[in-house]
Design a protein around this motif. Structure first.
Motif, PDB file in Angstrom:
ATOM      1  N   GLU A  60       2.945 -12.212   4.208  1.00 39.54           N
ATOM      2  CA  GLU A  60       3.927 -11.201   3.379  1.00 39.54           C
ATOM      3  C   GLU A  60       3.642 -11.895   1.952  1.00 39.54           C
ATOM      4  O   GLU A  60       3.119 -12.749   1.878  1.00 39.54           O
ATOM      5  CB  GLU A  60       5.553 -11.507   3.798  1.00 39.54           C
ATOM      6  CG  GLU A  60       5.881 -11.048   5.257  1.00 39.54           C
ATOM      7  CD  GLU A  60       7.117 -11.367   5.497  1.00 39.54           C
ATOM      8  OE1 GLU A  60       7.892 -11.981   4.641  1.00 39.54           O
ATOM      9  OE2 GLU A  60       7.695 -11.169   6.652  1.00 39.54           O
ATOM     10  N   TYR A  61       4.075 -10.938   1.036  1.00 41.09           N
ATOM     11  CA  TYR A  61       4.082 -11.234  -0.369  1.00 41.09           C
ATOM     12  C   TYR A  61       5.179 -10.502  -1.162  1.00 41.09           C
ATOM     13  O   TYR A  61       6.006  -9.694  -0.680  1.00 41.09           O
ATOM     14  CB  TYR A  61       2.396 -10.821  -0.883  1.00 41.09           C
ATOM     15  CG  TYR A  61       2.527  -9.353  -0.938  1.00 41.09           C
ATOM     16  CD1 TYR A  61       3.073  -8.604  -1.834  1.00 41.09           C
ATOM     17  CD2 TYR A  61       1.828  -8.778   0.090  1.00 41.09           C
ATOM     18  CE1 TYR A  61       3.001  -7.095  -2.011  1.00 41.09           C
ATOM     19  CE2 TYR A  61       1.719  -7.286   0.019  1.00 41.09           C
ATOM     20  CZ  TYR A  61       2.276  -6.574  -0.834  1.00 41.09           C
ATOM     21  OH  TYR A  61       2.179  -5.544  -0.816  1.00 41.09           O
ATOM     22  N   GLY A  62       5.432 -11.518  -2.013  1.00 43.47           N
ATOM     23  CA  GLY A  62       6.498 -10.873  -3.099  1.00 43.47           C
ATOM     24  C   GLY A  62       5.613 -10.728  -4.408  1.00 43.47           C
ATOM     25  O   GLY A  62       4.924 -11.421  -4.868  1.00 43.47           O
ATOM     26  N   ILE A  63       6.001  -9.467  -5.152  1.00 44.66           N
ATOM     27  CA  ILE A  63       5.112  -9.467  -6.378  1.00 44.66           C
ATOM     28  C   ILE A  63       6.544  -9.158  -7.394  1.00 44.66           C
ATOM     29  O   ILE A  63       7.475  -8.446  -7.060  1.00 44.66           O
ATOM     30  CB  ILE A  63       4.255  -8.320  -6.301  1.00 44.66           C
ATOM     31  CG1 ILE A  63       3.636  -8.074  -7.743  1.00 44.66           C
ATOM     32  CG2 ILE A  63       4.916  -7.191  -5.549  1.00 44.66           C
ATOM     33  CD1 ILE A  63       2.392  -7.169  -7.670  1.00 44.66           C
ATOM     34  N   LEU A 103      -6.491  -7.477  -4.629  1.00 49.10           N
ATOM     35  CA  LEU A 103      -7.266  -8.762  -4.712  1.00 49.10           C
ATOM     36  C   LEU A 103      -6.713  -9.839  -3.841  1.00 49.10           C
ATOM     37  O   LEU A 103      -7.275 -10.626  -3.078  1.00 49.10           O
ATOM     38  CB  LEU A 103      -6.869  -9.214  -6.286  1.00 49.10           C
ATOM     39  CG  LEU A 103      -8.038  -8.504  -7.134  1.00 49.10           C
ATOM     40  CD1 LEU A 103      -7.435  -8.849  -8.686  1.00 49.10           C
ATOM     41  CD2 LEU A 103      -9.365  -8.326  -7.057  1.00 49.10           C
ATOM     42  N   VAL A 104      -5.401  -9.921  -3.622  1.00 48.05           N
ATOM     43  CA  VAL A 104      -4.700 -10.890  -2.578  1.00 48.05           C
ATOM     44  C   VAL A 104      -5.130 -10.640  -1.227  1.00 48.05           C
ATOM     45  O   VAL A 104      -5.346 -11.429  -0.291  1.00 48.05           O
ATOM     46  CB  VAL A 104      -3.409 -11.101  -2.849  1.00 48.05           C
ATOM     47  CG1 VAL A 104      -2.359 -11.662  -1.476  1.00 48.05           C
ATOM     48  CG2 VAL A 104      -2.966 -11.944  -4.122  1.00 48.05           C
ATOM     49  N   CYS A 105      -5.049  -9.139  -0.696  1.00 51.93           N
ATOM     50  CA  CYS A 105      -5.300  -8.954   0.494  1.00 51.93           C
ATOM     51  C   CYS A 105      -6.769  -9.156   0.761  1.00 51.93           C
ATOM     52  O   CYS A 105      -7.248  -9.724   1.832  1.00 51.93           O
ATOM     53  CB  CYS A 105      -5.174  -7.441   0.655  1.00 51.93           C
ATOM     54  SG  CYS A 105      -3.368  -6.971   0.872  1.00 51.93           S
ATOM     55  N   ARG A 106      -7.793  -8.875  -0.147  1.00 53.06           N
ATOM     56  CA  ARG A 106      -9.199  -9.099   0.102  1.00 53.06           C
ATOM     57  C   ARG A 106      -9.230 -10.569   0.500  1.00 53.06           C
ATOM     58  O   ARG A 106      -9.990 -10.951   1.376  1.00 53.06           O
ATOM     59  CB  ARG A 106      -9.912  -8.612  -0.928  1.00 53.06           C
ATOM     60  CG  ARG A 106     -11.321  -9.037  -0.986  1.00 53.06           C
ATOM     61  CD  ARG A 106     -12.307  -8.213  -1.747  1.00 53.06           C
ATOM     62  NE  ARG A 106     -12.073  -6.768  -1.607  1.00 53.06           N
ATOM     63  CZ  ARG A 106     -12.657  -6.040  -0.542  1.00 53.06           C
ATOM     64  NH1 ARG A 106     -13.105  -6.332   0.256  1.00 53.06           N
ATOM     65  NH2 ARG A 106     -12.327  -4.613  -0.480  1.00 53.06           N
ATOM     66  N   TYR A 107      -8.572 -11.293  -0.324  1.00 48.90           N
ATOM     67  CA  TYR A 107      -8.824 -12.846  -0.142  1.00 48.90           C
ATOM     68  C   TYR A 107      -8.047 -13.229   1.145  1.00 48.90           C
ATOM     69  O   TYR A 107      -8.801 -13.960   1.925  1.00 48.90           O
ATOM     70  CB  TYR A 107      -8.156 -13.660  -1.159  1.00 48.90           C
ATOM     71  CG  TYR A 107      -8.017 -15.258  -0.952  1.00 48.90           C
ATOM     72  CD1 TYR A 107      -9.235 -15.801  -1.036  1.00 48.90           C
ATOM     73  CD2 TYR A 107      -7.049 -15.771  -0.458  1.00 48.90           C
ATOM     74  CE1 TYR A 107      -9.187 -17.343  -0.992  1.00 48.90           C
ATOM     75  CE2 TYR A 107      -6.999 -17.083  -0.343  1.00 48.90           C
ATOM     76  CZ  TYR A 107      -7.828 -17.871  -0.529  1.00 48.90           C
ATOM     77  OH  TYR A 107      -8.029 -19.177  -0.375  1.00 48.90           O
ATOM     78  N   MET A 108      -7.044 -12.852   1.478  1.00 47.08           N
ATOM     79  CA  MET A 108      -6.183 -13.199   2.886  1.00 47.08           C
ATOM     80  C   MET A 108      -7.047 -12.726   3.972  1.00 47.08           C
ATOM     81  O   MET A 108      -7.237 -13.566   4.894  1.00 47.08           O
ATOM     82  CB  MET A 108      -4.812 -12.854   2.808  1.00 47.08           C
ATOM     83  CG  MET A 108      -3.872 -13.327   1.502  1.00 47.08           C
ATOM     84  SD  MET A 108      -3.821 -14.980   1.615  1.00 47.08           S
ATOM     85  CE  MET A 108      -2.121 -15.172   2.068  1.00 47.08           C
ATOM     86  N   PHE A 109      -7.604 -11.423   3.731  1.00 47.05           N
ATOM     87  CA  PHE A 109      -8.281 -10.867   5.178  1.00 47.05           C
ATOM     88  C   PHE A 109      -9.666 -11.441   5.121  1.00 47.05           C
ATOM     89  O   PHE A 109     -10.089 -12.034   6.311  1.00 47.05           O
ATOM     90  CB  PHE A 109      -8.310  -9.371   5.026  1.00 47.05           C
ATOM     91  CG  PHE A 109      -7.105  -8.762   5.123  1.00 47.05           C
ATOM     92  CD1 PHE A 109      -6.037  -9.306   6.172  1.00 47.05           C
ATOM     93  CD2 PHE A 109      -6.615  -7.469   4.499  1.00 47.05           C
ATOM     94  CE1 PHE A 109      -4.858  -8.749   6.326  1.00 47.05           C
ATOM     95  CE2 PHE A 109      -5.504  -7.042   4.606  1.00 47.05           C
ATOM     96  CZ  PHE A 109      -4.490  -7.508   5.662  1.00 47.05           C
ATOM     97  N   GLY A 110     -10.363 -11.539   4.032  1.00 48.92           N
ATOM     98  CA  GLY A 110     -11.732 -11.890   4.005  1.00 48.92           C
ATOM     99  C   GLY A 110     -12.061 -13.196   4.042  1.00 48.92           C
ATOM    100  O   GLY A 110     -13.185 -13.715   4.400  1.00 48.92           O
ATOM    101  N   GLU A 111     -11.153 -14.031   3.581  1.00 51.27           N
ATOM    102  CA  GLU A 111     -11.529 -15.724   3.671  1.00 51.27           C
ATOM    103  C   GLU A 111     -10.647 -16.444   4.525  1.00 51.27           C
ATOM    104  O   GLU A 111     -10.971 -17.475   4.893  1.00 51.27           O
ATOM    105  CB  GLU A 111     -11.196 -16.179   2.038  1.00 51.27           C
ATOM    106  CG  GLU A 111     -12.022 -15.491   1.098  1.00 51.27           C
ATOM    107  CD  GLU A 111     -13.460 -15.810   1.185  1.00 51.27           C
ATOM    108  OE1 GLU A 111     -13.771 -16.861   1.614  1.00 51.27           O
ATOM    109  OE2 GLU A 111     -14.553 -14.802   0.928  1.00 51.27           O
ATOM    110  N   LEU A 112      -9.233 -15.956   4.773  1.00 57.62           N
ATOM    111  CA  LEU A 112      -8.431 -16.789   5.702  1.00 57.62           C
ATOM    112  C   LEU A 112      -8.430 -16.246   6.967  1.00 57.62           C
ATOM    113  O   LEU A 112      -7.689 -16.854   8.002  1.00 57.62           O
ATOM    114  CB  LEU A 112      -7.061 -16.921   4.761  1.00 57.62           C
ATOM    115  CG  LEU A 112      -7.028 -17.786   3.636  1.00 57.62           C
ATOM    116  CD1 LEU A 112      -5.631 -17.699   3.060  1.00 57.62           C
ATOM    117  CD2 LEU A 112      -7.790 -18.938   3.928  1.00 57.62           C
ATOM    118  N   ARG A 113      -9.134 -15.135   7.123  1.00 57.10           N
ATOM    119  CA  ARG A 113      -9.068 -14.565   8.575  1.00 57.10           C
ATOM    120  C   ARG A 113      -7.991 -14.107   9.074  1.00 57.10           C
ATOM    121  O   ARG A 113      -7.432 -14.049  10.292  1.00 57.10           O
ATOM    122  CB  ARG A 113      -9.709 -15.574   9.573  1.00 57.10           C
ATOM    123  CG  ARG A 113     -10.391 -14.843  10.783  1.00 57.10           C
ATOM    124  CD  ARG A 113     -11.119 -16.002  11.616  1.00 57.10           C
ATOM    125  NE  ARG A 113     -10.366 -17.045  11.836  1.00 57.10           N
ATOM    126  CZ  ARG A 113     -10.420 -18.196  12.363  1.00 57.10           C
ATOM    127  NH1 ARG A 113     -11.722 -18.199  13.315  1.00 57.10           N
ATOM    128  NH2 ARG A 113      -9.880 -18.950  12.600  1.00 57.10           N
TER     129      ARG A 113
END
Length: 194
Positions: A93-96, A114-124
């Motif tokens: 989850e995130y807060g913005i 940008l955060v979604c790309r990192y969380m999905f693409g790097e943290l699996r």
């Protein structure tokens, strides 16, 4: 093209610095903007904001839990974004929160992408959830534009401004994100399939 996966066409995400206290103080002085973000807090003094920013600047992002500053490409802080991972469910989850002067420019949408790309693409991670007041039309629109699905509504789910309000729960899987935003981080601004 940038080589920083935390930079888009409008904003970059960076770690909190101790001198960001002035921005937290300014953003925290706008109760109505706070309400749209999630909760109105009582005023805090300069020293409390200094200490908060100092503590945040010292934290290491662990297990996908972190706070970042959203800034324009010109280096002007626009808001902040924090994440919380549920490792058992492979979700987050995130807060913005954006300062009022940064509303309506697409900064929030790009920051979340940008955060979604990192969380999905790097943290699996597999899925993202966002909790949004039903009255916050800007945020509802942003989440729909990102490709998120309205998965449910908690009736009278949160109290603010003297009453209970409905809260929408949006969600998106990693596959849905990549189908809409492209497989590679350089594709963020390109429709899928290009």
């Amino acid at each position: 093209m940038t080589t920083n996966m935390f930079e888009g066409k409008k904003v970059r995400l960076r770690g909190v610095r101790a001198d960001d206290w002035v921005h937290f103080l300014r953003w925290g002085s706008d109760s109505e903007a706070d309400r749209h973000g999630w909760q109105v807090w009582p005023p805090q003094g300069e020293e409390a904001h200094r200490e908060f920013a100092r503590q945040e600047s010292l934290k290491k992002p662990e297990s996908g839990n972190f706070r970042l500053i959203i800034e324009t490409l010109e280096g002007e802080p626009a808001g902040s974004l924090n994440t919380r991972v549920d490792p058992r469910r492979f979700s987050f989850e995130y807060g913005i929160a954006l300062g009022r002067d940064s509303w309506g420019h697409g900064y929030g949408e790009e920051a979340v992408a940008l955060v979604c790309r990192y969380m999905f693409g790097e943290l699996r991670l597999h899925k993202v959830h966002a909790w949004v007041y039903a009255f916050n039309k800007r945020s509802v629109s942003m989440h729909r534009n990102l490709g998120m699905t309205l998965e449910g509504t908690l009736r009278d789910g949160q109290f603010t401004d003297g009453r209970f309000w409905d809260v929408h729960i949006f969600g998106m899987t990693d596959a849905e994100f990549f189908a809409k935003h492209g497989e590679h981080w350089g594709d963020l601004d390109q429709p899928a399939g290009r």
